[in-house]
Design an enzyme around this catalytic site. Structure first.
Site, PDB file in Angstrom:
ATOM      1  N   HIS A 128      33.435 127.050 -19.503  1.00 36.27           N
ATOM      2  CA  HIS A 128      34.565 126.406 -20.135  1.00 36.27           C
ATOM      3  C   HIS A 128      34.867 125.000 -20.042  1.00 36.27           C
ATOM      4  CE1 HIS A 128      36.344 126.734 -16.249  1.00 36.27           C
ATOM      5  NE2 HIS A 128      37.238 125.855 -16.766  1.00 36.27           N
ATOM      6  N   HIS A 216      34.621 118.234 -20.099  1.00 38.30           N
ATOM      7  CA  HIS A 216      33.033 118.795 -19.634  1.00 38.30           C
ATOM      8  C   HIS A 216      33.324 120.148 -19.244  1.00 38.30           C
ATOM      9  CE1 HIS A 216      35.598 118.348 -15.884  1.00 38.30           C
ATOM     10  NE2 HIS A 216      34.700 119.242 -15.357  1.00 38.30           N
TER      11      HIS A 216
END
Length: 273
Positions: A128, A216
């Site tokens: 995620h 990220h």
């Protein structure tokens, strides 16, 4: 030691829900009423037996009364970032990532290479991009926060981003280290989403997201702050593995079609247009 960017990960049992106990009313036993004067001896009132509480009532708030025991051994050595208190629910907002199977092969190559530098990484099982820090939310705030979040993100469209730059991160208390892929394309759309999520957090007097965030997707993690071992030569070699991986340009391009909020063991999804 090189300072790695901070990331707002929940840790181990923070993902488990704590709840508010159901209130149980108590009745005071009354004193016997005095007898009538001149009509005979005083009458003593008998205590009324209490009826048992039905199981259906006792179980109404079971999900709010779940006991959480801190045991880092059960969670790979991870420790929670804030102490558990009954009624507190660890909550965060994120973009769930569905990856191609080939990316798991790249993940394994990175984990295996890090062992050469005495770093034992654990591969992530879910992927995620975070849009909020992990915050403490009271049980009765969950639905109002979710409703506010739903309204804030309703106008957003689906979008793509690319994440191809290998970076090392730590959580806020530097109890865990992560190896992730930083977003290089799609950063502006993510900032717009965070801006709306931050407004929701401010409504409930909760911490907003980090300033100048490094968006990220984490691929692996380990306990402790091992940035010294992972940065430098090791990081350069990890990047070379990513750059040389077959079809990496395709595999590292992701489409986002929904936002999710997790609060304890509850999940809420908000589709993008």
């Amino acid at each position: 030691m090189s300072g790695a960017p901070l990331v707002g990960y929940s840790s181990s049992s923070e993902d488990e829900a704590g709840g508010s106990p159901a209130a149980a009313g108590r009745r005071e036993e009354g004193e016997g009423e005095p007898g009538t004067h001149g009509a005979g001896p005083a009458q003593t009132s008998m205590p009324i037996p209490r009826l048992p509480v039905p199981d259906s009532v006792l179980n109404m708030f079971r999900d709010q009364e779940e006991e959480v025991t801190d045991d880092s051994i059960k969670h790979g050595g991870r420790v929670r970032n804030f102490p558990h208190e009954r009624g507190n629910w660890a909550t965060y907002v994120y973009l769930p990532c569905v990856i191609q199977e080939e990316l798991l092969e790249l993940q394994e190559l990175l984990v295996s290479h890090a062992r050469r530098y005495a770093v034992l990484l654990t591969a992530m099982e879910e992927f995620h991009i975070s849009l909020s820090q992990s915050v403490v939310l009271r049980y009765h705030w969950i639905n109002p926060l979710v409703q506010s979040l739903k309204e804030r993100v309703a106008s957003f469209y689906r979008f793509f981003c690319t994440a191809s730059q290998v970076k090392v991160y730590t959580n806020q208390h530097r109890t865990r280290t992560f190896v992730g892929l930083e977003v290089s394309c799609g950063h502006s759309q993510l900032l717009e989403l965070v801006s709306e999520v931050d407004k929701v957090m401010e409504e409930f007097d909760l911490p907003t997201f980090y300033k100048n965030p490094s968006f990220h997707i984490s691929l692996a993690w380990c306990v402790g702050d091992l940035t010294d071992k992972l940065e430098g030569q090791c990081l350069q070699e990890l990047q070379e593995i990513v750059d040389g991986f077959e079809d990496s340009a395709f595999l590292l391009r992701f489409q986002w079609d929904q936002i999710r909020c997790r609060s304890g063991n509850k999940f809420f999804s908000f589709p993008l247009r």
